[in-house]
Design a protein around this motif. Structure first.
Motif, short mmCIF file in Angstrom:
data_model
loop_
_atom_site.label_atom_id
_atom_site.label_comp_id
_atom_site.label_asym_id
_atom_site.label_seq_id
_atom_site.Cartn_x
_atom_site.Cartn_y
_atom_site.Cartn_z
N HIS A 269 2.09 13.02 68.49
CA HIS A 269 1.94 11.58 68.58
C HIS A 269 0.78 11.28 67.82
CE1 HIS A 269 0.79 7.73 70.60
NE2 HIS A 269 2.02 7.49 70.31
N TYR A 270 -0.45 12.14 68.06
CA TYR A 270 -1.56 11.40 67.45
C TYR A 270 -1.55 11.59 65.88
CZ TYR A 270 -6.70 11.71 65.73
OH TYR A 270 -7.69 11.67 65.32
N LEU A 271 -0.78 12.36 65.22
CA LEU A 271 -0.80 12.50 63.80
C LEU A 271 0.23 11.42 63.43
CD1 LEU A 271 -0.06 16.34 63.23
CD2 LEU A 271 -2.22 15.08 62.99
N GLN A 272 1.17 11.20 64.18
CA GLN A 272 2.26 9.91 63.68
C GLN A 272 1.64 8.73 63.98
OE1 GLN A 272 5.69 10.65 65.74
NE2 GLN A 272 6.23 12.68 64.80
N SER A 273 1.13 8.46 65.02
CA SER A 273 0.60 7.11 64.84
C SER A 273 -0.52 6.88 65.87
CB SER A 273 1.50 6.28 65.69
OG SER A 273 2.04 6.55 66.87
N GLY A 274 -1.07 7.81 66.57
CA GLY A 274 -2.26 7.78 67.47
C GLY A 274 -3.61 7.41 66.74
N ARG A 275 -3.49 8.28 65.65
CA ARG A 275 -4.73 8.16 64.74
C ARG A 275 -5.06 6.88 64.35
NH1 ARG A 275 -5.26 12.57 60.27
NH2 ARG A 275 -3.41 11.60 60.08
N ALA A 276 -4.06 6.37 63.70
CA ALA A 276 -4.12 4.91 63.30
C ALA A 276 -4.42 3.94 64.25
CB ALA A 276 -2.86 4.70 62.43
N GLU A 277 -4.04 4.22 65.45
CA GLU A 277 -4.12 3.23 66.64
C GLU A 277 -5.48 3.43 67.32
OE1 GLU A 277 -0.66 3.74 68.86
OE2 GLU A 277 0.56 2.94 67.59
N ASN A 278 -6.51 4.69 66.81
CA ASN A 278 -7.63 4.71 67.65
C ASN A 278 -7.40 5.14 69.08
OD1 ASN A 278 -8.92 4.50 65.08
ND2 ASN A 278 -9.29 2.41 65.37
N ARG A 279 -6.36 6.02 69.23
CA ARG A 279 -5.92 6.52 70.80
C ARG A 279 -7.19 7.33 71.29
NH1 ARG A 279 -1.05 5.64 73.06
NH2 ARG A 279 0.07 3.82 72.19
N PRO A 280 -7.73 7.00 72.32
CA PRO A 280 -8.95 8.02 73.02
C PRO A 280 -8.21 9.11 73.43
CG PRO A 280 -8.60 6.29 74.45
CD PRO A 280 -7.52 6.05 73.20
N GLY A 281 -9.40 10.07 73.87
CA GLY A 281 -9.03 11.26 74.91
C GLY A 281 -8.58 12.51 74.01
N GLY A 282 -8.41 12.59 72.74
CA GLY A 282 -7.88 13.61 71.96
C GLY A 282 -9.04 14.64 71.63
N PHE A 283 -10.12 14.15 71.34
CA PHE A 283 -11.48 14.88 70.86
C PHE A 283 -12.55 14.49 71.68
CE2 PHE A 283 -8.69 15.00 67.15
CZ PHE A 283 -8.56 16.26 66.67
N PRO A 284 -13.43 15.35 71.93
CA PRO A 284 -14.55 15.01 72.84
C PRO A 284 -15.48 13.67 72.00
CG PRO A 284 -14.46 17.35 72.58
CD PRO A 284 -13.56 16.87 71.72
N THR A 285 -15.60 13.88 70.61
CA THR A 285 -16.53 12.90 70.19
C THR A 285 -15.57 11.97 69.19
OG1 THR A 285 -16.93 14.36 68.17
CG2 THR A 285 -18.41 14.15 70.32
N ALA A 286 -15.97 11.85 67.84
CA ALA A 286 -14.93 11.02 67.00
C ALA A 286 -14.06 11.99 66.50
CB ALA A 286 -15.92 10.78 65.54
#
Length: 295
Positions: A84-101
């Protein structure tokens, strides 16, 4: 009497998933039989290397921070939170995937570039070189005819100088020197030789006569334009001539039934009614010592 215990065991086995699901909900655990079956089916699928999470990715943190994504993963509509992060979460700036940026997604490896085909050398062609025709046997020149045009005022011509290399014998005429013009070609009387006379409007420039392999005689005239008849028979002789134009120069070629050799060449200044003249004397060629003449 023994049938009742078997029925109770069968009911207990069938109701076990239901009891486990109720117990998990009572303890606050998100577990159900459909979820377990869905996760097992997802594990059996082929994993795409491009969807594998990079180091530092937190799947549980991403699902906890995004409940809608977690519900989609439970229902089987999404294979994982990283997908989900690859498809749309990264473009939507979804939090929680990485500790920092947000960590950059690794780029796929470049496609291999095919090596160019080897260049084969072109085959060499072997050309056969034919030897020059042999000179015929030398014979005495014919005597001048009575109707030849004598020129008694001509002084004896100077001897032919030794040939020089082609690079040094063909100097380019200066741009400021006007070209000479051959107005007429004629013959004259000479003891034991053929005398060729060229009438010009200016002092001639010339190179030493050269005997060619076919027995003809060639004289190059740098910076000279030929205005007389370019080919024909020499008056009162059995020899013919032709002229080749090479840029700003002319080349006179004399040929006959007998091979010729240069004897002398001279440039004469104007004298009374005669203008500039170039006198060329040629004699019969003699065979080389030790080599008999061919018939």
């Amino acid at each position: 009497m023994s049938l009742l215990p078997n029925i109770l065991r069968l009911l207990l086995l069938l109701l076990t998933p239901l009891w486990l699901s109720l117990a998990a909900q009572g303890l606050g655990l998100r577990w159900s039989l459909p979820t377990v079956l869905s996760d097992w089916l997802h594990l059996e699928k082929t994993v795409d290397p491009a969807t594998l999470p990079p180091p530092g990715w937190r799947e549980s943190g991403y699902l906890a921070a995004n409940p809608d994504v977690a519900a989609a993963v439970r229902d089987g509509r999404m294979s994982s939170g990283y997908t989900h992060y690859l498809q749309s979460g990264r473009a939507e700036n979804r939090p929680g995937g990485f500790p920092t940026a947000s960590a950059p997604v690794p780029a796929p490896p470049p496609a291999p570039v095919p090596a160019p085909p080897p260049v084969l050398p072109s085959p060499r062609t072997t050309a056969s070189v034919e030897p020059p025709p042999a000179s015929p046997a030398a014979a005495p020149l014919p005597k001048p005819r009575p109707d030849a045009q004598p020129d008694p005022a001509l002084p004896p011509p100077r001897p032919v100088p030794s040939p020089v290399p082609e690079a040094a014998a063909s100097p380019k005429p200066a741009a400021t020197v006007p070209a000479a013009h051959v107005a007429r070609i004629r013959t004259g009387n000479s003891d034991g030789a053929v005398r060729i006379i060229l009438d010009l409007d200016r002092a001639p420039r010339f190179e030493p006569p050269v005997r060619r392999p076919d027995g003809s005689l060639a004289v190059t005239l740098p910076g000279t334009e030929w205005r007389a008849t370019p080919s024909g028979r020499l008056p009162a002789t059995e020899f013919t001539y032709r002229v080749e134009s090479t840029g700003a120069s002319s080349r006179l070629i004399v040929k006959g039934p007998k091979p010729l050799a240069p004897k002398a060449i001279a440039a004469l200044p104007p004298d009374e009614e005669r203008g500039h003249r170039l006198v060329i004397d040629a004699v019969a060629a003699t065979p080389v010592q030790g080599k008999p003449a061919r018939p």
